[in-house]
Design an enzyme around this catalytic site. Sequence first.
Site, PDB file in Angstrom:
ATOM      1  CE  LYS A  52      82.816 102.113 103.224  1.00 27.72           C
ATOM      2  NZ  LYS A  52      82.474 103.068 104.313  1.00 27.72           N
ATOM      3  NE  ARG A  53      79.422  94.610 107.950  1.00 25.01           N
ATOM      4  CZ  ARG A  53      80.659  94.927 108.400  1.00 25.01           C
ATOM      5  NH1 ARG A  53      81.688  94.985 107.564  1.00 25.01           N
ATOM      6  NH2 ARG A  53      80.865  95.134 109.684  1.00 25.01           N
ATOM      7  CB  ALA A  71      74.627  96.311 103.073  1.00 20.68           C
ATOM      8  CG  LEU A  76      71.587 102.523  96.557  1.00 18.28           C
ATOM      9  CD1 LEU A  76      71.977 102.448  95.100  1.00 18.28           C
ATOM     10  CD2 LEU A  76      70.358 103.417  96.730  1.00 18.28           C
ATOM     11  CG  LEU A 131      72.187 103.621 101.802  1.00 17.64           C
ATOM     12  CD1 LEU A 131      71.886 103.348 103.277  1.00 17.64           C
ATOM     13  CD2 LEU A 131      70.900 104.011 101.060  1.00 17.64           C
ATOM     14  N   GLY A 188      68.631  96.538  97.883  1.00 10.35           N
ATOM     15  CA  GLY A 188      69.104  96.154  96.557  1.00 10.35           C
ATOM     16  C   GLY A 188      69.801  94.799  96.547  1.00 10.35           C
ATOM     17  CD  GLU A 219      65.504  96.344  94.418  1.00 11.21           C
ATOM     18  OE1 GLU A 219      64.637  96.673  93.584  1.00 11.21           O
ATOM     19  OE2 GLU A 219      66.315  97.157  94.916  1.00 11.21           O
ATOM     20  CD  GLU A 276      64.728  99.070  99.576  1.00 12.78           C
ATOM     21  OE1 GLU A 276      64.361  98.444 100.585  1.00 12.78           O
ATOM     22  OE2 GLU A 276      65.377  98.540  98.655  1.00 12.78           O
ATOM     23  NE  ARG A 315      68.946 102.608 105.452  1.00  6.95           N
ATOM     24  CZ  ARG A 315      68.841 102.315 106.748  1.00  6.95           C
ATOM     25  NH1 ARG A 315      68.332 103.205 107.586  1.00  6.95           N
ATOM     26  NH2 ARG A 315      69.268 101.164 107.220  1.00  6.95           N
ATOM     27  N   GLY A 343      64.368 100.031  93.646  1.00  7.25           N
ATOM     28  CA  GLY A 343      64.650 100.566  92.309  1.00  7.25           C
ATOM     29  C   GLY A 343      65.424  99.582  91.444  1.00  7.25           C
TER      30      GLY A 343
HETATM   31  C1  1HE Z   1      77.140 100.800 103.821  1.00  6.56           C
HETATM   32  C2  1HE Z   1      75.911 100.169 103.524  1.00  6.56           C
HETATM   33  C3  1HE Z   1      75.170 100.688 102.434  1.00  6.56           C
HETATM   34  C4  1HE Z   1      76.781  99.162 105.222  1.00  6.56           C
HETATM   35  N1  1HE Z   1      75.687 101.745 101.756  1.00  6.56           N
HETATM   36  N2  1HE Z   1      77.590 101.825 103.121  1.00  6.56           N
HETATM   37  N3  1HE Z   1      70.648  99.362 102.648  1.00  6.56           N
HETATM   38  C5  1HE Z   1      70.456  99.523 103.950  1.00  6.56           C
HETATM   39  O1  1HE Z   1      69.739 100.366 104.413  1.00  6.56           O
HETATM   40  C6  1HE Z   1      71.241  98.585 104.847  1.00  6.56           C
HETATM   41  C7  1HE Z   1      72.280  99.394 105.611  1.00  6.56           C
HETATM   42  N4  1HE Z   1      73.228  98.536 106.305  1.00  6.56           N
HETATM   43  C8  1HE Z   1      72.950  97.909 107.475  1.00  6.56           C
HETATM   44  O2  1HE Z   1      71.840  97.899 107.971  1.00  6.56           O
HETATM   45  C9  1HE Z   1      74.087  97.217 108.140  1.00  6.56           C
HETATM   46  O3  1HE Z   1      75.309  97.743 107.598  1.00  6.56           O
HETATM   47  C10 1HE Z   1      74.100  95.665 107.947  1.00  6.56           C
HETATM   48  C11 1HE Z   1      72.943  95.063 108.758  1.00  6.56           C
HETATM   49  C12 1HE Z   1      74.017  95.270 106.490  1.00  6.56           C
HETATM   50  C13 1HE Z   1      75.458  95.102 108.485  1.00  6.56           C
HETATM   51  O4  1HE Z   1      75.658  95.554 109.833  1.00  6.56           O
HETATM   52  P1  1HE Z   1      77.119  95.523 110.463  1.00  6.56           P
HETATM   53  O5  1HE Z   1      77.017  95.981 111.901  1.00  6.56           O
HETATM   54  O6  1HE Z   1      77.779  94.212 110.190  1.00  6.56           O
HETATM   55  O7  1HE Z   1      77.986  96.613 109.613  1.00  6.56           O
HETATM   56  P2  1HE Z   1      77.990  98.210 109.714  1.00  6.56           P
HETATM   57  O8  1HE Z   1      78.949  98.631 110.825  1.00  6.56           O
HETATM   58  O9  1HE Z   1      76.644  98.786 109.758  1.00  6.56           O
HETATM   59  O10 1HE Z   1      78.609  98.621 108.315  1.00  6.56           O
HETATM   60  C14 1HE Z   1      79.981  98.409 107.988  1.00  6.56           C
HETATM   61  C15 1HE Z   1      80.374  99.495 107.001  1.00  6.56           C
HETATM   62  O11 1HE Z   1      79.628  99.317 105.795  1.00  6.56           O
HETATM   63  C16 1HE Z   1      80.033 100.885 107.484  1.00  6.56           C
HETATM   64  O12 1HE Z   1      80.997 101.769 106.924  1.00  6.56           O
HETATM   65  P3  1HE Z   1      82.274 102.299 107.809  1.00  6.56           P
HETATM   66  O13 1HE Z   1      83.069 103.103 106.838  1.00  6.56           O
HETATM   67  O14 1HE Z   1      81.667 103.082 108.928  1.00  6.56           O
HETATM   68  O15 1HE Z   1      82.990 101.060 108.295  1.00  6.56           O
HETATM   69  C17 1HE Z   1      78.702 101.164 106.853  1.00  6.56           C
HETATM   70  O16 1HE Z   1      78.457 102.544 106.679  1.00  6.56           O
HETATM   71  C18 1HE Z   1      78.897 100.505 105.508  1.00  6.56           C
HETATM   72  N5  1HE Z   1      77.641 100.141 104.876  1.00  6.56           N
HETATM   73  N6  1HE Z   1      75.711  99.161 104.407  1.00  6.56           N
HETATM   74  C19 1HE Z   1      76.867 102.276 102.100  1.00  6.56           C
HETATM   75  N7  1HE Z   1      74.004 100.165 102.071  1.00  6.56           N
HETATM   76  C20 1HE Z   1      68.288 100.236  93.540  1.00  6.56           C
HETATM   77  S1  1HE Z   1      67.434 100.759  94.882  1.00  6.56           S
HETATM   78  C21 1HE Z   1      67.963  99.836  96.214  1.00  6.56           C
HETATM   79  C22 1HE Z   1      67.658 100.588  97.462  1.00  6.56           C
HETATM   80  C23 1HE Z   1      68.359 100.016  98.643  1.00  6.56           C
HETATM   81  O17 1HE Z   1      69.121  99.093  98.573  1.00  6.56           O
HETATM   82  S2  1HE Z   1      67.985 100.784 100.127  1.00  6.56           S
HETATM   83  C24 1HE Z   1      68.707  99.791 101.345  1.00  6.56           C
HETATM   84  C25 1HE Z   1      70.089 100.214 101.631  1.00  6.56           C
END
Ligand code: 1HE
Length: 266
Positions: A33-34, A70, A72, A74, A117, A120, A140, A143, A148
Amino acid sequence: MGPQPLLVDVLPDTLAGSRRGPVAVLTLNRPAKRNALCDEMILGIERFFAELPDDVGAVVLAAAGEHFCAGLDLGEMAERDALAGVRHSRMWHRVFESIEFGRVPVVAALKGAVVGGGLELAAAAHVRVAERSTFYALPEGQRGIFVGGGGAVRLPRLIGVARMTDLMLTGRRYDADEGSAVGLSQYVVEVGAGLEFALGLADQIAGNAAQTNFAVIQALPRIAEAAPREGYLMEAMMAAIAQDTDDAKQRMRDFLEGRAAKVTDR
Ligand code: 1HE
């Protein structure tokens, strides 16, 4: 001596603890889940720092897989109402403060995604090493949420409000060199070299006088944010306490009598 397991009984499977001599390593261990941060991981990070053995002098924050983090998880936030959201964010604050204002300095070994996050979390460490694969972003905005995990406080101190605003409004990414240029990392190293490099820095940090490391992580950030009048006084008091230790006196004698290392390039 190779790495020894550390705090395995108290950590969830999504985290791994180990130690090499005076350096403890906490590895985000959810690569499928990265390394997205679920509540279990956040609370596990808190336990790791709370239960660090007394003889650990520095921590390396590392990650399994190709990405540091990656952000929080989500998947966990879908149904939270406003009050639950405030409480959740405050939990992250509490845990990340235990990193930033903990007992020992923390070196983060970054690679791949350091986003949301994850950035962060990295910002709560004291020194950041970035492999060339590193990229930084604050998705963020895309999304529909806001930082946070303390990002609105820590990131402007590293890169300024204008750059953080740009990252959040435009979805822009910084690569490793851009991140280093704006102050997100202090070192850029080749792909695959981050952990060893971070361990080397942590080993050096663990060899510093305890009073200096204390002053750097506890006093320096507070002095830097204080009004100058109070800051100068705090600095003077911290300097006096540090130099009064037997350890400091011995280190100064060692230098004057030719036993200590000179200032040389690494
Ligand atoms: C996740 C998450 C996640 C990956 N929560 N499951 N963060 C984001 O908006 C970043 C979202 N992630 C991405 O943009 C990409 O995953 C990456 C650029 C980090 C990596 O890409 P990649 O092609 O190597 O991997 P992928 O195919 O997108 O993800 C692999 C799996 O990890 C996949 O799940 P699967 O079950 O389909 O294999 C994804 O759904 C899962 N995954 N990132 C849940 N973030 C305290 S406030 C903080 C607020 C935030 O952090 S908002 C930013 C959230």
